[in-house]
Scaffold this motif. Sequence first.
Motif, PDB file in Angstrom:
ATOM      1  N   GLN A  29       0.849  -1.182   0.000  1.00  0.00           N
ATOM      2  CA  GLN A  29       0.000   0.000   0.000  1.00  0.00           C
ATOM      3  C   GLN A  29       0.889   1.238   0.000  1.00  0.00           C
ATOM      4  N   THR A  30       0.685   2.093  -0.980  1.00  0.00           N
ATOM      5  CA  THR A  30       1.507   3.295  -1.087  1.00  0.00           C
ATOM      6  C   THR A  30       0.637   4.525  -1.243  1.00  0.00           C
ATOM      7  N   CYS A  32       1.530   8.321  -2.808  1.00  0.00           N
ATOM      8  CA  CYS A  32       2.495   9.224  -3.448  1.00  0.00           C
ATOM      9  C   CYS A  32       3.893   8.596  -3.551  1.00  0.00           C
ATOM     10  N   ASN A  33       3.931   7.338  -3.944  1.00  0.00           N
ATOM     11  CA  ASN A  33       5.168   6.573  -4.177  1.00  0.00           C
ATOM     12  C   ASN A  33       5.911   6.168  -2.915  1.00  0.00           C
ATOM     13  N   VAL A  34       5.263   6.230  -1.762  1.00  0.00           N
ATOM     14  CA  VAL A  34       5.898   5.820  -0.506  1.00  0.00           C
ATOM     15  C   VAL A  34       4.947   4.887   0.222  1.00  0.00           C
ATOM     16  N   SER A  35       5.502   3.833   0.823  1.00  0.00           N
ATOM     17  CA  SER A  35       4.636   2.907   1.548  1.00  0.00           C
ATOM     18  C   SER A  35       4.021   3.603   2.758  1.00  0.00           C
ATOM     19  N   HIS A  64      11.888   9.940  -1.003  1.00  0.00           N
ATOM     20  CA  HIS A  64      11.452   9.071  -2.091  1.00  0.00           C
ATOM     21  C   HIS A  64      10.028   9.382  -2.540  1.00  0.00           C
ATOM     22  N   ALA A  65       9.370  10.276  -1.813  1.00  0.00           N
ATOM     23  CA  ALA A  65       7.959  10.576  -2.084  1.00  0.00           C
ATOM     24  C   ALA A  65       7.807  11.575  -3.220  1.00  0.00           C
ATOM     25  N   ASP A  66       6.660  11.529  -3.830  1.00  0.00           N
ATOM     26  CA  ASP A  66       6.251  12.551  -4.783  1.00  0.00           C
ATOM     27  C   ASP A  66       5.654  13.674  -3.940  1.00  0.00           C
ATOM     28  N   CYS A  69       2.483  15.330  -5.009  1.00  0.00           N
ATOM     29  CA  CYS A  69       1.321  14.491  -4.707  1.00  0.00           C
ATOM     30  C   CYS A  69       0.926  14.644  -3.242  1.00  0.00           C
TER      31      CYS A  69
END
Length: 104
Positions: A29-30, A32-35, A64-66, A69
């Motif tokens: 489950q993520t 914005c590109n991060v769990s 590592h996140a967007d 987003c």
Amino acid sequence: MEAARKLVLVLAAVLVVAACINVEVSEAQTICNVSVNNLMSCKPAVTKPNPARPTQACCSALSHADLGCLCSYRNSNLLPSLGIDPKLAMQLPGKCKLPHPANC
């Protein structure tokens, strides 16, 4: 008509339960590109009344996140419902020495 209504309600309940089980079981489950698990490392830094300094794990997750987003959630009711202060959340990139998204 009443039988069809009950069937729809039962089906909706089953889907909600299945979705909840999936969220708990799945590690993929993520947001914005991060769990979600990695993002949760930031929660102490965005919770009032005494927010903690963001941890290295939190800053690493955000790197590592967007961020654009994540910015889209700043005016959402979702953050306060999770105990997250949106103003504190918007301060995290600076505290982690990450670039702020231009449109945030």
